[in-house]
Design a protein around this motif. Structure first.
Motif, mmCIF file in Angstrom:
data_model
loop_
_atom_site.group_PDB
_atom_site.id
_atom_site.type_symbol
_atom_site.label_atom_id
_atom_site.label_comp_id
_atom_site.label_asym_id
_atom_site.label_seq_id
_atom_site.Cartn_x
_atom_site.Cartn_y
_atom_site.Cartn_z
ATOM 1 N N SER A 1 0.855 -1.200 0.000
ATOM 2 C CA SER A 1 0.000 0.000 0.000
ATOM 3 C C SER A 1 0.884 1.241 0.000
ATOM 4 C CB SER A 1 -0.923 0.000 1.212
ATOM 5 O OG SER A 1 -0.207 0.319 2.381
ATOM 6 N N ASP A 2 0.364 2.319 -0.572
ATOM 7 C CA ASP A 2 1.125 3.565 -0.626
ATOM 8 C C ASP A 2 1.450 4.079 0.774
ATOM 9 O OD1 ASP A 2 1.101 3.501 -3.381
ATOM 10 O OD2 ASP A 2 -0.607 4.871 -3.580
ATOM 11 N N GLU A 3 0.506 3.897 1.695
ATOM 12 C CA GLU A 3 0.727 4.368 3.075
ATOM 13 C C GLU A 3 1.886 3.599 3.713
ATOM 14 O OE1 GLU A 3 -2.633 3.093 2.309
ATOM 15 O OE2 GLU A 3 -2.979 5.091 1.459
ATOM 16 N N ASP A 4 1.883 2.275 3.578
ATOM 17 C CA ASP A 4 2.966 1.455 4.130
ATOM 18 C C ASP A 4 4.302 1.804 3.487
ATOM 19 O OD1 ASP A 4 1.173 0.142 5.744
ATOM 20 O OD2 ASP A 4 1.110 -1.697 4.546
ATOM 21 N N TYR A 5 4.270 2.004 2.182
ATOM 22 C CA TYR A 5 5.483 2.304 1.427
ATOM 23 C C TYR A 5 6.132 3.589 1.934
ATOM 24 C CZ TYR A 5 8.424 2.425 -2.801
ATOM 25 O OH TYR A 5 9.474 2.429 -3.676
ATOM 26 N N LEU A 6 5.317 4.643 2.023
ATOM 27 C CA LEU A 6 5.852 5.938 2.460
ATOM 28 C C LEU A 6 6.218 5.938 3.939
ATOM 29 C CD1 LEU A 6 3.489 8.299 0.426
ATOM 30 C CD2 LEU A 6 5.874 7.724 -0.069
ATOM 31 N N ALA A 7 5.440 5.240 4.760
ATOM 32 C CA ALA A 7 5.747 5.170 6.197
ATOM 33 C C ALA A 7 7.073 4.432 6.419
ATOM 34 C CB ALA A 7 4.620 4.473 6.938
ATOM 35 N N SER A 8 7.257 3.339 5.718
ATOM 36 C CA SER A 8 8.497 2.575 5.829
ATOM 37 C C SER A 8 9.676 3.423 5.356
ATOM 38 C CB SER A 8 8.396 1.295 4.998
ATOM 39 O OG SER A 8 9.599 0.585 5.034
ATOM 40 N N PHE A 9 9.493 4.104 4.247
ATOM 41 C CA PHE A 9 10.549 4.964 3.707
ATOM 42 C C PHE A 9 10.926 6.044 4.718
ATOM 43 C CE2 PHE A 9 11.953 8.587 0.992
ATOM 44 C CZ PHE A 9 13.099 8.005 0.508
ATOM 45 N N ASP A 10 9.932 6.652 5.343
ATOM 46 C CA ASP A 10 10.184 7.703 6.329
ATOM 47 C C ASP A 10 11.010 7.164 7.499
ATOM 48 O OD1 ASP A 10 9.747 10.452 7.241
ATOM 49 O OD2 ASP A 10 8.593 9.498 8.850
ATOM 50 N N ILE A 11 10.646 5.992 8.002
ATOM 51 C CA ILE A 11 11.347 5.406 9.154
ATOM 52 C C ILE A 11 12.805 5.084 8.814
ATOM 53 C CG2 ILE A 11 11.469 3.362 10.642
ATOM 54 C CD1 ILE A 11 8.326 3.345 10.488
ATOM 55 N N ILE A 12 13.011 4.396 7.694
ATOM 56 C CA ILE A 12 14.386 3.981 7.365
ATOM 57 C C ILE A 12 15.262 5.159 6.951
ATOM 58 C CG2 ILE A 12 13.787 1.591 6.853
ATOM 59 C CD1 ILE A 12 13.943 2.235 3.887
ATOM 60 N N THR A 13 14.670 6.194 6.346
ATOM 61 C CA THR A 13 15.488 7.355 5.964
ATOM 62 C C THR A 13 15.940 8.135 7.196
ATOM 63 O OG1 THR A 13 13.476 8.660 5.568
ATOM 64 C CG2 THR A 13 14.568 7.679 3.645
ATOM 65 N N ARG A 14 15.081 8.232 8.184
ATOM 66 C CA ARG A 14 15.460 8.946 9.416
ATOM 67 C C ARG A 14 16.605 8.208 10.128
ATOM 68 N NH1 ARG A 14 12.149 13.134 10.280
ATOM 69 N NH2 ARG A 14 10.156 13.093 9.214
ATOM 70 N N LYS A 15 16.508 6.873 10.184
ATOM 71 C CA LYS A 15 17.572 6.085 10.811
ATOM 72 C C LYS A 15 18.888 6.261 10.054
ATOM 73 C CE LYS A 15 14.839 2.314 12.789
ATOM 74 N NZ LYS A 15 14.470 0.898 12.618
ATOM 75 N N LYS A 16 18.810 6.182 8.733
ATOM 76 C CA LYS A 16 20.022 6.280 7.919
ATOM 77 C C LYS A 16 20.643 7.672 8.023
ATOM 78 C CE LYS A 16 23.124 4.714 5.150
ATOM 79 N NZ LYS A 16 24.081 3.733 5.663
ATOM 80 N N ALA A 17 19.813 8.707 7.992
ATOM 81 C CA ALA A 17 20.333 10.072 8.080
ATOM 82 C C ALA A 17 21.080 10.269 9.397
ATOM 83 C CB ALA A 17 19.197 11.076 7.944
ATOM 84 N N ASP A 18 20.553 9.700 10.470
ATOM 85 C CA ASP A 18 21.215 9.816 11.778
ATOM 86 C C ASP A 18 22.515 9.020 11.843
ATOM 87 O OD1 ASP A 18 19.172 11.432 12.669
ATOM 88 O OD2 ASP A 18 18.102 9.811 13.702
ATOM 89 N N SER A 19 22.597 7.949 11.068
ATOM 90 C CA SER A 19 23.768 7.069 11.158
ATOM 91 C C SER A 19 24.949 7.509 10.291
ATOM 92 C CB SER A 19 23.377 5.637 10.793
ATOM 93 O OG SER A 19 23.160 5.530 9.400
ATOM 94 N N ILE A 20 24.721 8.382 9.336
ATOM 95 C CA ILE A 20 25.812 8.805 8.446
ATOM 96 C C ILE A 20 26.706 9.788 9.184
ATOM 97 C CG2 ILE A 20 26.449 9.941 6.275
ATOM 98 C CD1 ILE A 20 23.755 9.014 5.130
ATOM 99 N N ARG A 21 27.960 9.417 9.349
ATOM 100 C CA ARG A 21 28.943 10.263 10.045
ATOM 101 C C ARG A 21 29.795 10.968 8.994
ATOM 102 N NH1 ARG A 21 26.017 10.747 13.491
ATOM 103 N NH2 ARG A 21 25.437 9.019 14.813
ATOM 104 N N GLU A 22 29.328 12.098 8.578
ATOM 105 C CA GLU A 22 30.026 12.880 7.563
ATOM 106 C C GLU A 22 29.778 14.351 7.867
ATOM 107 O OE1 GLU A 22 32.375 13.989 4.952
ATOM 108 O OE2 GLU A 22 31.979 11.861 4.670
#
Length: 158
Positions: free
Chosen positions: A104-125
């Motif tokens: 579903s579009d809702e699941d797709y975007l919700a999942s994307f939001d969660i994983i992007t926030r985690k990844k953005a926090d983890s990048i040490r640059e």
């Protein structure tokens, strides 16, 4: 010592492939490759594949839906990567589109939001542009749509 390949009768091969398909969903290409590795002749391969389809051991639509679900929920792949991997397995465009509708579009975007926030926090640059590039490369490789990736990069990385 030379090892000889075990030869299979038609019935032995059918039973072996029934077990192979029962263990996990398979696509036609995987079955064809498995039978070829077993040394089966093309006529026998056709007979076995027809048998597996008739007895519901082999179903490409079911395979595609299971594949989409697993790769999205477990590996967090985007639709582009999932579709690409299914094309590599010779799944038809129609079946790929049908399987992708399971997300579903809702699941797709919700999942994307969660994983992007985690990844953005983890990048040490410290360099902002390098950080955005690492972020974008990570999600583009995993098949997320570029407009989503770049919008999220601009939103999260400032």
């Amino acid at each position: 010592m030379q090892q000889t390949k075990k030869s299979y009768t038609l019935e032995e091969a059918k039973r072996k492939l029934e077990q192979y398909c029962a263990y996990q969903e398979r696509c036609h290409k995987e079955i064809f490759e498995k039978l070829s590795q077993m040394g089966m002749i093309p006529e026998a391969i056709d007979v076995i594949i027809v048998h597996l389809i008739e007895h519901n051991f082999l179903n490409e639509t079911r395979f595609a839906k299971q594949f989409v679900s697993g790769k999205f929920k477990i590996k967090h792949w985007g639709k582009n990567r999932i579709a690409f991997e299914l094309k590599k397995k010779d799944i038809s465009k129609h079946i790929i589109q049908e399987a992708l509708k399971e997300i579903s579009d809702e699941d797709y975007l919700a999942s994307f939001d969660i994983i992007t926030r985690k990844k953005a926090d983890s990048i040490r640059e410290s360099n902002l542009y390098k950080k955005k590039k690492k972020f974008a490369d990570y999600f583009l490789y995993r098949g997320w749509e570029s407009y989503l990736v770049y919008d999220k990069a601009n939103e999260l990385i400032k």
